[in-house]
Design an enzyme around this catalytic site. Structure first.
Site, PDB file in Angstrom:
ATOM      1  N   LYS A  66      -4.082  36.461 -20.275  1.00  0.00           N
ATOM      2  CA  LYS A  66      -5.046  35.975 -19.280  1.00  0.00           C
ATOM      3  C   LYS A  66      -5.236  36.969 -18.140  1.00  0.00           C
ATOM      4  O   LYS A  66      -6.366  37.281 -17.757  1.00  0.00           O
ATOM      5  CB  LYS A  66      -4.556  34.624 -18.766  1.00  0.00           C
ATOM      6  CG  LYS A  66      -5.272  34.030 -17.595  1.00  0.00           C
ATOM      7  CD  LYS A  66      -4.659  32.696 -17.232  1.00  0.00           C
ATOM      8  CE  LYS A  66      -3.159  32.730 -17.101  1.00  0.00           C
ATOM      9  NZ  LYS A  66      -2.668  33.698 -16.067  1.00  0.00           N
ATOM     10  N   ASP A  94      -0.684  26.379 -18.398  1.00  0.00           N
ATOM     11  CA  ASP A  94       0.141  25.497 -19.221  1.00  0.00           C
ATOM     12  C   ASP A  94       1.218  24.799 -18.396  1.00  0.00           C
ATOM     13  O   ASP A  94       2.242  24.401 -18.902  1.00  0.00           O
ATOM     14  CB  ASP A  94       0.769  26.247 -20.395  1.00  0.00           C
ATOM     15  CG  ASP A  94       1.579  27.473 -19.965  1.00  0.00           C
ATOM     16  OD1 ASP A  94       1.572  27.775 -18.767  1.00  0.00           O
ATOM     17  OD2 ASP A  94       2.186  28.115 -20.833  1.00  0.00           O
ATOM     18  N   LYS A 141      -2.802  29.767 -21.468  1.00  0.00           N
ATOM     19  CA  LYS A 141      -1.354  29.653 -21.624  1.00  0.00           C
ATOM     20  C   LYS A 141      -0.663  30.919 -21.129  1.00  0.00           C
ATOM     21  O   LYS A 141      -1.181  32.013 -21.271  1.00  0.00           O
ATOM     22  CB  LYS A 141      -1.021  29.426 -23.100  1.00  0.00           C
ATOM     23  CG  LYS A 141       0.445  29.278 -23.422  1.00  0.00           C
ATOM     24  CD  LYS A 141       0.643  29.094 -24.921  1.00  0.00           C
ATOM     25  CE  LYS A 141       2.131  28.937 -25.261  1.00  0.00           C
ATOM     26  NZ  LYS A 141       2.894  30.169 -24.964  1.00  0.00           N
ATOM     27  N   LYS A 168       4.274  34.511 -10.460  1.00  0.00           N
ATOM     28  CA  LYS A 168       4.836  35.823 -10.810  1.00  0.00           C
ATOM     29  C   LYS A 168       4.150  36.939 -10.029  1.00  0.00           C
ATOM     30  O   LYS A 168       4.607  38.079 -10.041  1.00  0.00           O
ATOM     31  CB  LYS A 168       4.674  36.091 -12.315  1.00  0.00           C
ATOM     32  CG  LYS A 168       5.419  35.121 -13.220  1.00  0.00           C
ATOM     33  CD  LYS A 168       5.470  35.608 -14.650  1.00  0.00           C
ATOM     34  CE  LYS A 168       4.118  35.875 -15.258  1.00  0.00           C
ATOM     35  NZ  LYS A 168       3.264  34.691 -15.369  1.00  0.00           N
TER      36      LYS A 168
END
Length: 268
Positions: free
Chosen positions: A14, A124, A9, A40
Site C-alpha cells: 500500500k 486491516d 492490508k 510505523k
C-alpha cells in the site's frame, strides 16, 4: 482538490503504491501532499529517502507551540510529506494517534493549495481511528490495494464495508481496486470479478517486478530510481486513471462464505 485515501492490508504494498502515485502526480505538474496514517511512520520513506524522524505525534508530545515546518517535510519533487506517527509499541492507541494528528494538520492549515492530498491508511485494523480519513471527510475517493490472496481480499472486503457505511452518510465513494500482484493463480481475473461483485472495478493490475524491490532498497520510488522502466509507466497510468475516474460507487461487500467460494473458483 482530489482527496484520496489508499487502504489495504498491512504488507500488501500500500505505501509503495501510494508513494509511486504521489511521484506520478507530482511529475504531472500537480501539487501533492502525502499523509501517512500508519503508526510505523514509513509511508513517506521512499519520498524522503529515509524514515520520517519527526511525526506529528512526536511534535505534539515534545512541544507546546507547533508550526507547519515542525510536521511537514518536503520530499521528492517537492511533495509535502506528513507522518501521523503513533505510540510506543504496546502503549496507547494508534487509531487515537491518527485522530490527533489529522486534527493538528487541519488546525495548522497545512493543506492549502494542493491539487492532490493522498492518505496512506492501514486497513486491516478494526479501530475507529483508522476510519477517520473517510468518517470526517478528509478523503472522498477511496482506493483499496489488494492481491489475489484470500486474507488480502478479506481485508479489502472489510474496508468496503466501512466505505459503504460512511457513503450512506456523506460523499465518500469507492474508486476501485488496485491489484498488486503476488503471482497467485488467475490473479487478475479473480480481482476483476471481486471488484465487480463489490460494484466497482479493477483500476489497475500492477505486475510483480524486482525493480520495485531494488528501488525500495535504494529508498526511492520506481519513478525516481528507474524512470524509463515499464513499471514506472504502470504507476503513471494509474495516476492518470485516478485523476480522471468518474466511476465512483457505493460498494456492495460480500459475505466471507461468498468470498471463500470466489477464491476457490479461481484458485485451482
Amino acid at each position: 482538490m482530489k482527496k484520496i485515501a489508499i487502504y489495504g492490508k498491512g504488507g500488501i504494498g500500500k505505501s509503495t503504491t501510494t508513494s509511486n502515485l504521489s511521484a506520478a502526480f507530482s511529475e504531472a505538474g500537480l501539487k501533492v501532499c502525502q499523509i501517512g496514517c500508519d503508526p510505523k511512520n514509513d509511508s513517506t520513506r521512499l519520498l524522503l529517502g529515509k524514515i520520517c524522524s519527526q511525526t506529528v505525534l512526536d511534535v505534539v508530545r515534545d512541544k507546546d507551540e507547533i508550526t507547519k515546518e515542525d510536521i511537514m517535510h518536503l520530499g521528492y519533487n517537492n511533495i509535502k510529506c506528513i507522518e501521523a506517527g503513533g505510540p510506543e509499541p504496546g502503549v496507547g492507541c494508534a487509531g487515537r494517534g491518527i485522530i490527533v494528528a489529522l486534527e493538528k494538520v487541519k488546525a495548522l492549515d497545512i493543506i492549502d493549495d494542493e491539487d492532490v492530498i493522498i492518505y496512506d491508511v492501514l486497513g486491516d485494523v478494526v479501530c475507529g481511528g483508522f476510519a477517520v480519513p473517510i468518517r470526517e471527510g478528509y478523503a472522498t475517493d477511496i482506493y483499496i490495494v489488494s492481491s489475489g490472496e484470500l486474507m488480502s481480499l478479506y481485508a479489502a472486503n472489510n474496508i468496503a464495508k466501512g466505505v459503504k457505511r460512511f457513503a450512506l452518510r456523506g460523499g465518500v465513494r469507492l474508486g476501485g481496486i488496485i491489484g498488486n500482484s503476488r503471482n497467485t493463480p488467475n490473479e487478475k481475473q479473480l480481482l476483476e470479478e471481486f471488484a465487480k461483485r463489490l460494484h466497482t472495478r479493477l483500476v489497475a493490475f500492477i505486475p510483480r517486478d524486482v525493480i520495485v524491490n531494488k528501488a525500495e532498497n535504494n529508498r526511492q520510488t520506481v519513478l525516481q530510481y528507474a524512470p524509463e522502466s515499464a513499471q514506472a509507466e504502470v504507476y503513471r497510468q494509474l495516476g492518470r486513471d485516478i485523476m480522471h475516474n468518474e466511476e465512483l460507487s457505493v460498494p456492495t461487500p460480500m459475505t466471507f462464505e461468498e468470498l471463500e467460494e470466489l477464491v476457490a473458483k479461481y484458485g485451482n
